[in-house]
Design an enzyme around this catalytic site. Sequence first.
Site, mmCIF file in Angstrom:
data_model
loop_
_atom_site.group_PDB
_atom_site.id
_atom_site.type_symbol
_atom_site.label_atom_id
_atom_site.label_comp_id
_atom_site.label_asym_id
_atom_site.label_seq_id
_atom_site.Cartn_x
_atom_site.Cartn_y
_atom_site.Cartn_z
ATOM 1 N N GLU A 1 0.842 -0.927 0.178
ATOM 2 C CA GLU A 1 0.089 -0.140 -0.310
ATOM 3 C C GLU A 1 0.888 1.053 0.148
ATOM 4 O OE1 GLU A 1 -3.320 -1.195 2.646
ATOM 5 O OE2 GLU A 1 -1.736 -0.680 3.674
ATOM 6 N N GLU B 1 1.930 5.216 -0.325
ATOM 7 C CA GLU B 1 1.151 6.537 -0.063
ATOM 8 C C GLU B 1 2.435 7.302 -1.172
ATOM 9 O OE1 GLU B 1 -0.558 5.925 4.201
ATOM 10 O OE2 GLU B 1 1.622 6.045 4.250
ATOM 11 N N GLU C 1 -3.371 7.747 -1.255
ATOM 12 C CA GLU C 1 -3.116 6.367 -1.544
ATOM 13 C C GLU C 1 -3.882 5.788 -2.662
ATOM 14 O OE1 GLU C 1 -3.761 2.955 1.525
ATOM 15 O OE2 GLU C 1 -2.419 4.151 2.088
ATOM 16 N N HIS D 1 2.624 -0.357 3.557
ATOM 17 C CA HIS D 1 2.500 -1.549 4.317
ATOM 18 C C HIS D 1 2.571 -2.378 3.002
ATOM 19 C CE1 HIS D 1 -0.244 1.742 6.683
ATOM 20 N NE2 HIS D 1 1.310 1.933 7.274
ATOM 21 N N ARG E 1 -2.153 -0.514 15.375
ATOM 22 C CA ARG E 1 -0.799 0.371 14.263
ATOM 23 C C ARG E 1 -0.131 0.847 14.412
ATOM 24 N NH1 ARG E 1 -4.875 1.363 9.214
ATOM 25 N NH2 ARG E 1 -7.105 0.633 10.583
ATOM 26 N N ARG F 1 4.134 -3.959 8.694
ATOM 27 C CA ARG F 1 4.551 -1.833 8.585
ATOM 28 C C ARG F 1 5.533 -0.893 8.369
ATOM 29 N NH1 ARG F 1 -1.621 -0.118 9.364
ATOM 30 N NH2 ARG F 1 -0.552 1.933 10.139
#
Length: 471
Positions: free
Chosen positions: A132, A134, A223, A272, A342, A362
């Site tokens: 993922e 960003e 994202e 992540h 998180r 992450r």
Amino acid sequence: MAMSPADVLKQIKDKEVKFVDLRFTDTRGKEQHVSVPAKQFTMEKFDDGHFFDGSSIAGWKGIEASDMLLMPEADTARLDPFTDETVLNITCDVVEPADHKGYGRDPRSLAKRAEAYLKSTGLGDTAYFGPEPEFFVFDSVTWNVDMSGCFVKIESEEAPWSSGKEYEGGNMAHRAPVKGGYFPVPPADSLQDIRNAMCLAMEQQGVEVEVHHHEVAAPGQCEIGTKFEKLVKRADWMQILKYTVWNVAHSYGKTATFMPKPVVGDNGSGMHVHQSIWKGGENMFAGNKYSGLSEFALYYIGGIIKHARALNAITNPGTNSYKRLVPGFEAPINLAYSARNRSAACRIPNVTNPKARRVEVRFPDPTANPYLAFAAMLMAGLDGVQNKIHPGDPIDKNLYDLPPSQAKKVPNVCSSLEMALEHLEKDHEFLTRGGVFSNDMLDAYVALKMEEVTRFRMTTHPLEFDMYYSS
């Protein structure tokens, strides 16, 4: 359906393709390319490859053995959405002309060796990855570094700092506050059309998009979530995603960056990475342990946590990466795992179907070379499984609210690139199993990255004037 070389040649004819663009990725993760006129692109290119000079690529060969071959992979062929003429892009492996084996320092060949190593262990036959990434979209960025000093200036109409600016058409004033970019509707989110265009261009190139949105950082952080895929294919997609994001932003007169921490005081960009291992159509990560994981998955997490600091050198490969990995902010710096937390390095996403059971690592960021990063995480996880490295208990409390005595017990990721490179030099045996990473490749990688560390260490920073000028 996988495309064959014959299918590619037919597509070139049917679509009246004018040029074929051969693409490969260097050590730093930057995509490189060379174009040949369509009439020169015959079946011979698939059989014999295309010669190029490997000595000019950072971190690659010396002059004495510079000839290398690009071997196009038919199944990666896709039309380029950004060129005036019809161009077919195709991803290549870099091979040694002498034995036609994948070049030891070619990231894509290395990622293929990682997939082969997984099969050879008998632990699984497929590794799925879902990154993922960003990124930021700015209006303009200027910087200068020379003997007289240095500066950097970011222009962004979306940014909170632009509220006092006079714009030609007027200041429209709708903008998110610092850390408030997640995710109000337009006009506060001014990048909807740009992200739509990015997603459509990705889909045209075979990359399946699942979601897109503005991210937390106010000045243009975004994202685009894309589907998981097998390791090498997913790394190929990551390169297509970056190429698409840069070029769509460019076509709108804007500039995009995957740099982890371009803006001081607002969120940085992470990547992540969701991962799971399958065997015979079964998800090896699904089970009846913590949060629906199997023992296999817990050991995989144990391997990731054990080798995290060495992995940092590959998953967080720039000096800027460590401006994001700072304690006390939402950054995943704690080497622990959790279904809720998180700020843990490994999070277990909540899923309704055991087939989707996976681990989300992450701490990586999107400047990582995807071929090297996915391969390195796979090797660390497999080491955990092979050596039954249990990750200990999960931490479901907020890691930032732990009493200091407990917090001290939770190890952290590295705090600088130099530290990460030191850990990689000490802890890399797990990467070299099955000949996936070679010591030669790792030495070259560390040398290349140490050049960046040294350059950064030698450059005076404006902040130092702020702190020390009157000392």
